[in-house]
Design an enzyme around this catalytic site. Structure first.
Site: not given
Length: 427
Positions: A187, A256, A259, A323-324
């Site tokens: 939203q 990681q 997360h 990504e990393h």
């Protein structure tokens, strides 16, 4: 814990490197409904969704000055100093990304150049939920300010008592953002894309989020609103040889995994002993983590892959497109030169991903899910559009005129040719 895979054949790589897959059809249907509701009913829909999803009543969507002021007192001086240090490093790194474009004379009398113009209105989405990511404000607001964006708004979900995390409010005001709104999820993306009575419409939306946020970003893109990149669950790949420290590698993998349950962790190594030592160390470190249940769940999708040599390790990592990417190897810089697919790289035993996540200066908003094959992370360029400019003198028009007329007529576009001919005939 992590699954250990030894010497997989290349034909097995694609299956081995798959990210966790979710059924997106039902997800997309519910997100489309949320977008439609916000587009049709504005603020009322946002308040209704806050009650349904966040279990909170939000009488006023915009954070007041009084709320910001009172939040400042709740942030410790130690955290304020840490945030200020990170901001300074991020500013230093991103400031050099603004370069004035030179004017190029492609042939006598034909001058071309590019003009960089900031995107006027941008929206930043900052996740709240299990981890309020105030660091992401620095990563997005700092380059937006350097680029010169005129209007920067921020949306973030409220806590159960209707408040916004104090560190988020402190960081936002430190970066000069005063328009902060209490709305999260799909939203919030809808509000920034279409505008409501309270929240202004923006031209580009930035920021990470869960699968609903990601789906919403990709859907509003179809309506002409730009997004930073498709970004799914966070991930790390660690390349390690026998010189790596298993204590450090385990800590990086766990940083990681904490997360969320959909995070992915991948260890690629030429050393079986390093893999075994790291796995044992992860068991030891995991038990002491406050978010150990989340991390343990994420590790179920994670793998440690033993390969034959450095060349194979590099090829596997480029196929994965992390990504990393942490390179804990003796010749890290040489290996880094051969990496073609990664969002951000961390070289050597003393460059944890956490440094880049917070304060080294590089940006932590990065492409996930293999998008590092084609996308860059956020930079000042992400907040800028380039307008090309050309100026021709009469001499320049004469120099290219014949070629343009010939090409236009060959394509059957006579009016294009006439735009050149009429000018030539007038002299």
């Amino acid at each position: 814990m992590m699954q250990i895979v030894k010497h997989p054949k290349k034909v097995e790589w694609a299956k081995l490197l798959q990210r966790p897959v979710m059924d997106s059809s039902s997800l997309e249907a519910s997100v489309k409904n949320i977008l439609f509701e916000v587009k049709a009913n504005g603020d009322e829909a946002l308040k209704r969704f806050a009650t349904i999803f966040d279990k909170v009543s939000v009488p006023e969507l915009q954070v007041t000055e009084a709320e910001i002021t009172s939040a400042l007192a709740l942030v410790s001086n130690e955290l304020k100093e840490a945030i200020q240090l990170a901001k300074k490093n991020i500013e230093t790194f991103h400031a050099i990304q603004t370069t004035a474009a030179a004017k190029i004379e492609t042939m006598p009398g034909v001058v071309c150049w590019r003009k960089a113009v900031a995107i006027e209105k941008v929206g930043l989405y900052i996740p709240g939920g299990t981890a309020p990511l105030f660091s992401t404000i620095l990563m997005l607001a700092v380059p937006a300010k350097i680029a010169g964006c005129k209007e920067i708004i921020l949306c973030t979900p409220p806590a159960k008592d209707g408040s916004i995390n104090a560190a988020i409010l402190y960081t936002a005001q430190l970066c000069g953002i005063t328009k902060i709104y209490k709305t999260g999820g799909a939203q919030a993306i809808a509000a920034m894309a279409y505008g409501t009575e309270t929240i202004p419409q923006v031209y580009k939306i930035f920021g990470p989020g869960n699968q609903y946020v990601t789906a919403a970003k990709q859907l509003v893109q179809k309506d002409g609103v730009a997004i930073d990149m498709p970004a799914g669950p966070s991930e790390v790949c660690v390349m390690a040889d026998e010189t790596a420290n298993p204590v450090f590698v385990a800590a990086d993998l766990l940083s990681q995994a904490e997360h969320g349950v959909d995070s992915q962790v991948l260890l690629v190594s030429t050393s079986e002993q390093l893999i075994n030592n790291t796995a044992a160390e992860m068991d030891k470190q995991l038990g002491a983590l406050p978010r150990k249940e989340l991390a343990a769940k994420a590790l179920e999708n994670s793998k440690a892959v033993l390969v034959n040599n450095v060349d194979e390790m590099i090829e596997l990592v480029n196929t994965y497109a992390a990504e990393h990417l942490i390179i804990s190897c003796s010749n890290d810089e040489v290996i880094a030169e051969r990496i073609t697919n990664a969002g951000s790289m961390f070289l050597g035993n003393y460059s944890p991903e956490s440094a880049g996540d917070y304060a080294s200066g590089t940006n932590h908003t990065l492409p996930t899910n293999g998008y590092a094959r084609a996308y860059s992370g956020v930079s000042v360029d992400s907040f800028v559009k380039k307008i090309t400019v050309q100026k021709l003198s009469l001499e320049g028009l004469k120099n290219i005129g014949k070629a343009v007329v010939t090409m236009a007529e060959a394509e059957g576009l006579q009016a294009h040719a006439n735009a050149i001919k009429k000018r030539m005939e007038s002299k």
